[in-house]
Design an enzyme around this catalytic site. Structure first.
Site, mmCIF file in Angstrom:
data_model
loop_
_atom_site.group_PDB
_atom_site.id
_atom_site.type_symbol
_atom_site.label_atom_id
_atom_site.label_comp_id
_atom_site.label_asym_id
_atom_site.label_seq_id
_atom_site.Cartn_x
_atom_site.Cartn_y
_atom_site.Cartn_z
ATOM 1 C CD GLU A 160 -1.860 -2.326 1.532
ATOM 2 O OE1 GLU A 160 -0.717 -2.604 1.962
ATOM 3 O OE2 GLU A 160 -2.769 -3.171 1.437
ATOM 4 C CG HIS A 208 -10.870 -7.245 7.586
ATOM 5 N ND1 HIS A 208 -9.950 -7.790 8.446
ATOM 6 C CD2 HIS A 208 -10.396 -7.487 6.336
ATOM 7 C CE1 HIS A 208 -8.974 -8.353 7.755
ATOM 8 N NE2 HIS A 208 -9.207 -8.184 6.469
#
Ligand SMILES: Cc1ncc(C[n+]2csc(CCOP(=O)(O)OP(=O)(O)O)c2C)c(N)n1
Ligand SMILES: [Mg+2]
Lengths: 324, 323
Positions: free
Chosen positions: B60, B129
């Site tokens: 990322e 998440h």
């Protein structure tokens, strides 16, 4: 180097002297209170910036670090606006919004200094990607030092640069220190460049105090990048002569300093001796160059002093444009 | 009119913007294979090929940094962050680099980066998440932030984000991905910084972020006849359309803000601050925020539900504000 003309060598010498004198002047102005903030001087490393940028075109890209003055002068060569930025003036390269660590020059592909150690590495990856995407032969040089070499982002980017064959050169200036930490205490390997090997990226180590060695090494890397053959990792062995930053005490061994500043090691004295010895320049030529540099520097300081500070209105404009 | 899902709206926005601007490309993990894990890039490979739809390794920080460099050199990246939780790996390129460089460079560089990240509670994926980080980014000068809660807005806001010359974070809601709505044919955009009055009412203003818009509307419908509820979806957090919110408060005199993010230091507090600054004299009762619990989201489905506002807890909070 046989392929360098007299003019080119002369220009390289001039830029090295300019950087040295610029930094000495910054140090003086900092002590006098005319320049404030965190100032990281590039003295001792001039051969790396100049030897690298001498290979580049104006439309090639460079990302720099918290120690950007040398890279900026080598790539952009606008003393007046660089000095004005140091003083936070409206005429500065970044209009006074960036300061020492955030000199930017879009027209010359200078994608900025960076206050974050390792912060320029991903940006360099993006500039290289962009050149490939747009189908140009522009290359990107990513300057960083031994401290940044321990940031994880470097390894993410090495993987991607290799995977996608990006026209990028990772230029690690191993100046032996990250702030006060010697490289022996931060790196598990003696050399940093071989860390690129497992990624399949060609690597080289050059003498970062020999501008011609840097030039030779970078030339090879740039040719490869322009030919679509991907990335190169170069480690330039050099030395940071000044303390890390204006505000940090320097407790390094004095002998070490003496050695690196000796005529046998100082990058400018070495290049000067070589130019004299191979009769590229005479002692008079050198004197003339040094005098010209003094004059330009004086003009730059005067320009910066006389320039206005950015107005609150310019801040308001900037704010309404992008800071809703 | 036609039916479209939220996921397809995202695809359409990208396809349309890619067709009109060659500099637009989409980059992110798994986006290139079979239209992405959640099918948010479907159809792009067939039309624009691998040059403009780039699947990355799990890196990322590198690919968000890549977006910064690409934007500084003339391109218009659209970055997909699979789960918003993973955006934390890229805080340097987002917060230190793309949010700052247009400013620090004295305006030399624009930063047309769109970051698409998905958030949302309700898919039973536990604490790493399920996070709602909108307040973190709305707190960062230099970033724009929007949270589309309808299919129409998912397409319209994303198109505006891609056309914007500064970095925009579009927080998509994964619980909505396969929800279908009626939408117009053809093209539309939704401007950044424009709220929508999702339901007109006179007794209380409910400002709901993201998915809570639906729950707030359901609660309002349930209270119909008892309390007349106006529901406003700000759609963009930065810039925030306070004019629309303030006009509503001046009419109703009451405010409830609802979001899934933890209440503490959440965006609700920011809206309340604005309301106190701008329409204190119009308030008939103390404004309230109903956010998620100040806890990591638990896995167990029943606990997960208990951690975020639901139709009944919203209805109760509305009653309290109107009391
Ligand atoms: C991410 C980050 N961590 C720490 C710092 C503080 N810091 C500034 S310069 C520096 C040392 C950097 O060393 P190196 O990369 O070798 O660069 P050099 O100073 O030698 O040019 C540190 C730790 C920072 N600016 N950014
Ligand atoms: Mg160092």
């Amino acid at each position: 180097m046989n392929d360098l003309t007299r003019n080119q060598k002369c220009e390289m010498f001039r830029r090295m002297v300019t950087i040295r004198r610029f930094e000495e002047e910054v140090k003086r102005l900092y002590r006098a209170g005319e320049i404030t903030g965190a100032i990281h001087l590039y003295i001792g490393q001039e051969a790396v910036a100049v030897g690298t940028c001498a290979v580049l075109r104006d439309d090639d890209y460079v990302t720099s670090t918290h120690r950007p003055h040398g890279h900026c002068i080598a790539k952009v060569f606008d003393l007046k606006r660089t000095m004005a930025e140091m003083m936070g003036k409206a005429t500065g390269l970044s209009g006074g919004f960036g300061g020492s660590m955030h000199q930017f020059c879009k027209d010359k592909g200078f994608l900025g200094g960076n206050g974050i150690v390792g912060g320029g590495i991903g940006i360099a990856l993006g500039a290289a990607f962009s050149a490939q995407y747009r189908g140009t032969d522009q290359v990107t040089v990513c300057f960083f030092s031994d401290g940044a070499a321990n940031q994880g982002v470097l390894y993410e980017c090495l993987n991607l640069a290799a995977l996608w064959k990006f026209p990028v050169i990772f230029m690690c200036e191993n100046n032996r220190y990250a702030a006060t930490t010697p490289v022996e205490k931060s790196a598990c390997t003696k050399d940093i460049a071989p860390r690129a090997a497992p990624y399949g990226i060609p690597w080289a180590i050059c003498d970062g105090n020999d501008v011609l060695d840097v030039y030779r090494c970078v030339s090879e890397a740039v040719s490869r990048a322009r030919a679509g053959q991907g990335a190169t990792f170069i480690e330039a062995k050099t030395y940071r002569v000044e303390p890390h930053c204006g505000i940090i005490a320097d407790e390094r061994n004095k002998d070490e300093l003496t050695t690196w500043m000796s005529a046998a090691q100082d990058p400018i004295l070495r290049f000067e001796a070589r130019l004299l010895q191979e009769k590229t320049l005479s002692a008079d030529d050198i004197k003339a160059i040094r005098e010209e540099v003094e004059k330009e520097l004086e003009d730059a300081v005067e320009f910066a002093r006389q320039s206005p500070s950015p107005t609150l209105e310019s801040f308001a404009t900037r704010r309404s444009q992008s800071y809703a | 009119m036609r039916k479209l899902t939220y996921a397809d709206a995202i695809c359409e926005a990208q396809l349309e913007e890619m067709a009109v601007n060659e500099g637009v490309f989409v980059v992110g993990e798994d986006v290139d294979i079979a239209g992405g894990v959640y099918k948010l890039t479907r159809g792009i490979m067939e039309r624009f090929g691998p040059k403009r739809l780039i699947g990355t390794p799990v890196s990322e920080e590198a690919f968000c940094g890549l977006a910064v460099g690409a934007a500084m050199t003339g391109l218009r990246p659209v970055v997909e962050i699979m789960y918003m939780d993973f955006i934390l790996m890229a805080m340097d390129p987002l917060v230190n680099q793309m949010a700052k460089i247009p400013f620090m460079s004295g305006g030399q560089f624009s930063m047309p980066v769109t970051i698409r990240a998905q958030a949302g509670v309700g898919t039973v994926e536990a604490a790493q998440h399920s996070q709602s980080f909108e307040a973190w980014f709305a707190h960062t000068p230099g970033l724009k932030v929007c949270m589309p809660a309808t299919v129409y807005d998912a397409k319209g806001l994303l198109k505006s984000a891609i056309r914007d010359d500064g970095p925009v974070l579009v927080i998509e809601n994964r619980v909505l991905f396969y929800e279908e709505e009626e939408v117009p044919d053809g093209e539309w955009t939704v401007p950044l910084g424009k709220a929508e009055v999702a339901r007109v009412g006179t007794d209380v203003t409910v400002v709901s972020l993201g998915y809570t818009r639906r729950k707030a509307l359901a609660a309002a419908a349930k209270l119909d006849g008892e309390i007349s509820v106006e529901v406003i979806d700000p759609r963009s957090l930065v810039p925030l359309d306070m004019a629309t919110i303030a006009a509503s408060i001046r009419k109703t005199g009451r405010l409830l803000v609802v979001h899934e993010a933890p209440t503490r230091n959440g965006f609700g507090a920011e809206i309340v601050r604005h309301v106190i600054d701008e329409c204190f004299d119009y308030l008939d009762s103390p404004p309230r925020v109903l956010g998620g619990a100040d806890l990591p989201i638990p896995f167990s489905p029943s606990l997960e539900k208990a951690c975020i506002p639901q139709e009944t807890t919203i209805a109760n909070a509305i009653r309290e504000v109107c009391h």
